[in-house]
Structures are given as C-alpha cells and as structure tokens.
Scaffold this motif. Structure first.
Motif, short mmCIF file in Angstrom:
data_model
loop_
_atom_site.label_atom_id
_atom_site.label_comp_id
_atom_site.label_asym_id
_atom_site.label_seq_id
_atom_site.Cartn_x
_atom_site.Cartn_y
_atom_site.Cartn_z
N HIS A 1 2.88 -4.85 1.78
CA HIS A 1 2.50 -4.57 0.58
C HIS A 1 2.61 -3.50 -0.10
O HIS A 1 2.76 -3.73 -0.92
N ARG A 2 2.01 -2.33 0.71
CA ARG A 2 2.72 -1.10 -0.66
C ARG A 2 3.96 -1.20 -1.04
O ARG A 2 3.93 -0.89 -1.88
N GLU A 3 5.02 -1.11 -0.06
CA GLU A 3 6.55 -2.12 -1.25
C GLU A 3 6.63 -2.25 -2.02
O GLU A 3 7.29 -1.93 -2.80
N GLU B 1 2.42 4.50 7.94
CA GLU B 1 2.30 3.82 6.83
C GLU B 1 3.69 2.76 7.82
O GLU B 1 3.88 2.74 8.57
N ASP C 1 -0.74 4.49 3.52
CA ASP C 1 -0.41 2.91 2.70
C ASP C 1 -0.91 2.91 1.72
O ASP C 1 -0.83 2.32 0.39
N CYS C 2 -2.74 2.30 2.02
CA CYS C 2 -4.07 2.00 1.06
C CYS C 2 -3.65 3.67 0.43
O CYS C 2 -4.28 3.11 -1.17
N ALA D 1 -3.37 -2.98 2.89
CA ALA D 1 -2.64 -2.53 3.38
C ALA D 1 -2.90 -2.55 4.96
O ALA D 1 -3.81 -3.00 5.41
N GLU E 1 3.87 -0.53 -4.58
CA GLU E 1 4.78 0.59 -5.34
C GLU E 1 5.77 0.36 -6.53
O GLU E 1 5.17 1.07 -7.37
N SER F 1 -1.67 5.51 -0.13
CA SER F 1 0.05 5.83 -0.91
C SER F 1 -0.45 4.15 -2.32
O SER F 1 -0.48 4.55 -3.66
N ILE F 2 -1.22 3.32 -1.55
CA ILE F 2 -1.10 1.74 -3.41
C ILE F 2 -2.18 2.63 -4.28
O ILE F 2 -1.55 2.68 -5.96
#
Length: 466
Positions: free
Chosen positions: A109-111, A461, A135-136, A130, A114, A138-139
C-alpha cells in the motif's frame, strides 16, 4: 479548496462539473478491486474504470472485458501503469484517470499510494492503510504534501445500517453514549480461509489480525465516540487453536485435506469449503479467490493439491491471533470493548450494544433496536440493504469517494487522512498492549511514534516490492 487542502486546477481534469463522469484506474483486480469497481458498472454516468493493473492473466482479461477497457490501458503491474501515466503527463499534461483504487496486498500500500499521490491522483486505498506504523505516517505525509482527495476502505462507516445507527447517536435523543460492546464474529471457515491458509495468515508477510481484519471496527468505535479521543487501551489475545498441537490424532501424518482420513469429520476441511462448493455450483467467494479464472472441479482440485488452500489448518505456518479483545477508554471517560473471534457460525455480522444515559441500541449489522428508558418504548429499525458487499458499505464508500473527487471536497467522505491515521494508531497501540502485557497510553504512544518518524527512525516500514 477542500478540507484537506486539495485545490482545483490540474489535479482532476474531468472532475468539477456536476455531470462529470469520474474516471478511475484499478490497481489489483481481486475481490476488493472487483467489488469497488462494480459501482462503475451500476453507475456508468457517475464513474468509469478506464485502466487496470493486475498480474493474473485470466482475472485481468475478464475484468478488462467487463469494463470495456481499451487494451492499451490494461497492465500487468502497477509500475507499468505508473510509467504510462508518467509518459502521458509528460507528453500531453494529463493523467490517465482522475483517481486510482489501490487494492494490492497490504504490504504494498505505501509504495503504491506514495507514487500515485505524487502524480496528483485522488486515491481510495483498501484497508488497512499499511502494515507498519511508519508506513501509515509516510502515507499521511504523502497525501498531505500532494493535497489530494484520500479515501480509506473503512466500509463499515458507509453502510445504510451504520449510517442509521450513527444518526441516532449524533441526534442525542438517547443522551450521551457512555459504553459500547462490539463483537466481530469472523466465522470459522472465513478465518481458516483468510487467516490460516490465506494471504493474511502470517504477520511478517502481512500484519497482525487485529489490523488486517478489524481495523475498521476500531475505526467505527472511534468514529461513534468522537470528538472524544482514545486515551488508554488494553488488549489480550492469542492463536488458540489453529496450530499443530491441536491437530486431531485421527488425522495421523496427513498434511493435505485431500489425503486426510478424517477429512469428512473436520470443520475446516478444504474439500468441504472449496471443492464441494464448486460441485454445488458455487463459484463465488471464497473459492473464487484460490484460482485464476472461473473455478471448476479441475482447477480447484489442482489448487488444493499444490497450494496453501488445500493444507491442513493444523499444519499451516500461520501465526496471527484467532481471538482477541480490546478495551478502550476515551478522553471524556467513556469506554468501549471489542472482541474479534474466529469461532462463530456468523460471518462478519457484527453484534453491537451501545449504552446511553437514557437508552440503548442493540444491533446485528442488519437491524437494530432502539430503547428509550424514559418512555419505556422500543423500536426496531430495518435500514434498506442496498446490495453489494458489507451491507452496502462498499457501494456507499465508492459513492462518497466519487462525489469527493467530483467536487474536490474531502469532506464528502466524512473523514480525512489524519483521522484515518488516528484510528490505525489506536489499533497499533492495542497490539502493543497485547504483546507487552500492559495498558498503553494512546497519546503518549502517538507522540513517540510521530517523533521517531520525524527523526527518521525506522518504524517497521515495508520494503518496496521488486
């Protein structure tokens, strides 16, 4: 300007008109992608799928045919779709669609979010946001930096049933909401399919089951008690039954259901769940998820012989909890308890009791009874089921997302990326409590993880896929 800072202009080329048809690209055409995209088939003047990315050939072909997608916009991977979008933006200054639906595996999800956020797409991301705290966050940063519309697959919020319950809560007719008791009966064969044999069976490859199965239950509780915030949380749970020590002696050394001498007497028999279902003419979930294309006796038998879905549930390498309870205290002193359990005949039909100062609501995901203590009267409410998954929640979410994209107004979704992160952090705090055996201060937990994120400390992450 939307509530999260989205502005008009280059962000949504076909959006903005009251009659605009919102175009979407679907990344991942499995069960969730298919369910969300059904909205476009039922509402063609409102939404149209114009591009897809899906690695499985038969699924990709079938999906493209159903939505009449031009062959030049049918891709095997999200990276191919992204590259095509990059080229289109470079050459004609226009994206391939207004929005993308991110329905890939959780760890991706993250990649994916983003990269498409950076190109200015509105994004609807399947739950969970995420698999790791970092990761959350980062999103969240990527969405805010891009100023895009962002929807989360917390479909429980959007069903007619939940909306009707929420209306009663918000009306104040029963007084203050003081306590909630909420149960998620996963279902004995659903848990075996998804969390023992399936994609969400191992925390390392996906996440813990409270996150992958029940993050939208925790989100719903936070939503109902808002504007109060979670302050303290405790949790207990374990993998109680789906492990080798619980394997019946009568199964001897069998590792596959098709080879097991006691298969007919096992509640979790893969033959019963998949092969017998196909023999009865059922080609829908869950059997549809274990093969590429339309399930039949041959391809299902092959899948059970060679793949994880034919494996004995006591010989699988699963490690996520099959039962868990979570207790939450909110900032105004109110409380909630949540139970997720595998061993039920009900399949995801949540059981809920909401206790107010002047009454109560008792519901079962289909109907709910409102009792007013002051009058002594009770009334049964039967919200109309609009069809589709999650009691109409899938369609409700898509409707809200399409409207948000059309108008450029995040508020049409009734939430934003900050609130989404908040409920996910509550889930992470709950799992921290379970693992560490202590009550977790939610505010302190959030401050710590946000500080670590700002300082660049790794917070679990996920790694980009190759």
């Amino acid at each position: 300007m939307s509530s999260n800072g989205t502005s008009s202009g280059t962000a949504f080329e076909s959006a903005g008109s009251a009659s605009a048809t919102i175009t979407v690209a679907v990344i991942g055409c499995g069960q969730r992608g298919t369910n969300y995209a059904e909205y476009a088939l039922l509402n063609p003047s409102s939404c149209k799928v114009v591009a897809i990315a899906e690695p499985l050939p038969a699924r990709r072909t079938s999906f493209a045919k159903s939505h009449l997608i031009d062959s030049t916009l049918v891709f095997s991977t999200y990276q191919e779709l992204l590259d095509a979008s990059t080229e289109t933006i470079k050459t004609i200054g226009k994206k391939l669609a207004d929005a993308v639906l991110v329905c890939v595996q959780d760890s991706m999800h993250r990649e994916v979010v983003e990269k498409f956020a950076e190109q200015g797409y509105a994004i609807l991301c399947e739950k969970p946001m995420a698999t790791g705290v970092g990761d959350c966050l980062s999103i969240e940063k990527a969405v805010k930096d891009a100023g895009i519309i962002f929807g989360m697959g917390h479909v429980l919020r959007y069903s007619p049933y939940t909306k009707a319950v929420t209306d009663v809560i918000r009306s104040g007719t029963l007084g203050e909401l003081v306590n909630a008791v909420h149960v998620e009966p996963v279902g004995y064969y659903h848990f075996a399919h998804s969390y023992v044999r399936g994609n969400w069976s191992k925390e390392k490859e996906s996440s813990f089951s409270l996150m992958t199965k029940s993050c939208h239950d925790i989100d719903l509780l936070c939503y109902w008690f808002s504007p109060a915030k979670p302050t303290r949380i405790s949790s207990f749970g374990s993998l109680q039954h789906f492990r080798k020590s619980a394997k019946p002696k009568e199964a001897y050394t069998a590792t596959k259901c098709l080879e097991c001498p006691m298969e007919r007497d096992c509640a979790y028999s893969a033959k019963k769940l998949y092969l017998d279902a196909v023999m009865r003419g059922n080609t829908h979930w869950p059997v549809s998820t274990i093969v590429d294309g339309i399930p039949d006796i041959e391809n299902v038998t092959e899948a059970l012989k060679k793949g994880p879905y034919g494996k004995c549930v006591y010989e699988s390498d699963n490690d996520v909890c099959d039962n868990q309870i979570v207790n939450i205290e909110f900032s105004n002193g109110t409380t909630a308890s949540f139970t997720m359990v595998a061993y039920t005949s009900l399949i995801c039909e949540r059981q809920t009791r909401l206790h107010f100062t002047h009454g109560e609501i008792v519901g079962n995901s289909n109907t709910f009874t409102v009792t007013d203590f002051r009058t002594g009267r009770s009334a049964i409410h039967r919200p109309k089921h609009e069809g589709g998954g999650h009691g109409g929640g899938d369609a409700g979410l898509m409707r809200a997302f399409v409207e948000a994209v059309r108008t450029g107004d995040q508020g049409r979704l009734g939430t934003d990326v900050g609130e989404v992160v908040g409920s996910h952090l509550c889930v992470f705090a709950g799992e921290k409590s379970r693992k560490e055996g202590r009550v977790v201060d939610c505010g302190e937990f959030e401050r710590e993880v946000r500080e670590e994120f700002r300082s660049g400390t790794k917070l679990g992450e996920s790694k980009p896929s190759s």
